[in-house]
Scaffold this motif. Structure first.
Motif, PDB file in Angstrom:
ATOM      1  N   MET A  34       0.859  -1.209   0.000  1.00 54.20           N
ATOM      2  CA  MET A  34       0.000   0.000   0.000  1.00 54.20           C
ATOM      3  C   MET A  34       0.882   1.241   0.000  1.00 54.20           C
ATOM      4  O   MET A  34       1.928   1.269   0.652  1.00 54.20           O
ATOM      5  N   ASP A  35       0.411   2.265  -0.747  1.00 54.78           N
ATOM      6  CA  ASP A  35       1.269   3.435  -0.980  1.00 54.78           C
ATOM      7  C   ASP A  35       0.829   4.703  -0.259  1.00 54.78           C
ATOM      8  O   ASP A  35       1.419   5.773  -0.461  1.00 54.78           O
ATOM      9  N   GLY A  36      -0.227   4.649   0.549  1.00 54.41           N
ATOM     10  CA  GLY A  36      -0.684   5.861   1.222  1.00 54.41           C
ATOM     11  C   GLY A  36      -1.368   6.846   0.279  1.00 54.41           C
ATOM     12  O   GLY A  36      -1.654   7.980   0.677  1.00 54.41           O
ATOM     13  N   ALA A  37      -1.617   6.453  -0.960  1.00 59.78           N
ATOM     14  CA  ALA A  37      -2.264   7.334  -1.946  1.00 59.78           C
ATOM     15  C   ALA A  37      -3.467   6.622  -2.565  1.00 59.78           C
ATOM     16  O   ALA A  37      -4.594   7.102  -2.474  1.00 59.78           O
ATOM     17  N   PHE A  38      -3.239   5.447  -3.155  1.00 60.23           N
ATOM     18  CA  PHE A  38      -4.360   4.661  -3.681  1.00 60.23           C
ATOM     19  C   PHE A  38      -5.271   4.227  -2.533  1.00 60.23           C
ATOM     20  O   PHE A  38      -6.485   4.135  -2.673  1.00 60.23           O
ATOM     21  N   VAL A  39      -4.649   3.932  -1.404  1.00 63.36           N
ATOM     22  CA  VAL A  39      -5.372   3.634  -0.161  1.00 63.36           C
ATOM     23  C   VAL A  39      -4.746   4.491   0.947  1.00 63.36           C
ATOM     24  O   VAL A  39      -3.600   4.920   0.809  1.00 63.36           O
ATOM     25  N   PRO A  40      -5.476   4.725   2.034  1.00 66.60           N
ATOM     26  CA  PRO A  40      -4.937   5.635   3.049  1.00 66.60           C
ATOM     27  C   PRO A  40      -3.842   5.036   3.928  1.00 66.60           C
ATOM     28  O   PRO A  40      -3.294   5.731   4.770  1.00 66.60           O
ATOM     29  N   ASN A  41      -3.511   3.792   3.721  1.00 66.41           N
ATOM     30  CA  ASN A  41      -2.540   3.124   4.583  1.00 66.41           C
ATOM     31  C   ASN A  41      -1.226   2.924   3.821  1.00 66.41           C
ATOM     32  O   ASN A  41      -1.202   2.891   2.594  1.00 66.41           O
ATOM     33  N   LEU A  42      -0.145   2.793   4.568  1.00 63.45           N
ATOM     34  CA  LEU A  42       1.188   2.550   4.003  1.00 63.45           C
ATOM     35  C   LEU A  42       1.694   1.246   4.583  1.00 63.45           C
ATOM     36  O   LEU A  42       1.615   1.040   5.790  1.00 63.45           O
ATOM     37  N   THR A  43       2.207   0.366   3.727  1.00 60.47           N
ATOM     38  CA  THR A  43       2.710  -0.892   4.310  1.00 60.47           C
ATOM     39  C   THR A  43       4.140  -1.152   3.867  1.00 60.47           C
ATOM     40  O   THR A  43       5.053  -0.472   4.321  1.00 60.47           O
TER      41      THR A  43
END
Ligand code: DX5
Ligand code: ZN
Length: 218
Positions: A34-43
């Motif tokens: 997850m990139d923090g842009a397409f979805v609100p989380n970063l992994t």
């Protein structure tokens, strides 16, 4: 045959190698990027996939929840992914097609993923070349959410399209899968079940995998 794909999103990242070994009876290892842009989380990203590849021979099913995923196909393939899924909502259709072409060139299996808002027909331009379609049964971004029952219709529709145009293609569901929803999803046409909290939230992940398998086969 039903396949189980534990999601390491619910693993203990400090003990990731141990937690990967705990699910070695599963079929795929599901890795949520997850990139923090397409979805609100970063992994996690490419270096972590590379490290995972060094510690397991499991089939790595890498779910890219990132904008413009075409930029990273080669890097994740080189890191050791066996399958990459790109979201249809993450870029222009031409770039999705290019991402799939690159996957073919890199020798990884090809998948597209659908957010709950996306209609089953959106897979049609790509379906003949796909190895797997991933139907999200929660809004992507976080583990531990509840299964969205209306997605059973999307699963049925995707299964019908697969049977018609590419029967070898797999149908994976992701989000809110437990023994009850696993049975519903399989009845609707899914054959690969991603499960994060149902597997890692259990004190015995191997038993949880076996329970999901049984639920899917009933
Ligand atoms: C959510 C991820 C899922 C997540 C599933 O955006 O794509 O793979 O780990 O977690 P559970 O099984 O807890 O819903
Ligand atoms: Zn996922």
């Amino acid at each position: 045959m039903i396949k189980i794909a534990p999601s390491i999103l619910s693993a203990d990242f400090v003990n990731l190698e141990r937690d990967i070994r705990r699910v070695s009876s599963a079929d795929y290892l599901h890795v949520d990027v997850m990139d923090g842009a397409f979805v609100p989380n970063l992994t996690i990203g490419v270096p972590v996939v590379k490290s995972i590849r060094k510690c397991t021979g499991m089939f790595l099913d890498v779910h890219l929840m990132i904008e413009k995923p075409v930029r990273y196909v080669e890097a994740f393939a080189q890191a050791g992914a066996d399958l990459l899924s790109v979201h249809l909502e993450a870029d222009h259709p031409d770039h999705i097609a290019e991402a799939l072409r690159l996957m073919g060139e890199c020798g990884v299996k090809k998948a597209v993923a659908l957010r709950p808002i996306t209609k089953a027909e959106a897979i049609l331009p790509y379906l003949p070349e796909l190895d797997l379609v991933l139907v999200m049964t929660v809004e992507p971004g976080f583990g531990g959410q509840s299964f969205l029952e209306p997605q059973l219709d999307t699963i049925r529709q995707v299964r019908a399209l697969i049977e018609r145009y590419n029967p070898a293609c797999e149908l994976e569901v992701d989000g809110g899968i437990n023994s009850r929803t696993a049975a519903q999803a399989v009845r609707a046409g899914a054959n690969v079940l991603v499960a994060g909290s149902a597997v890692y939230g259990d004190s015995d992940p191997a038993a949880a995998i076996a329970a999901l398998r049984r639920a899917g086969q009933e």
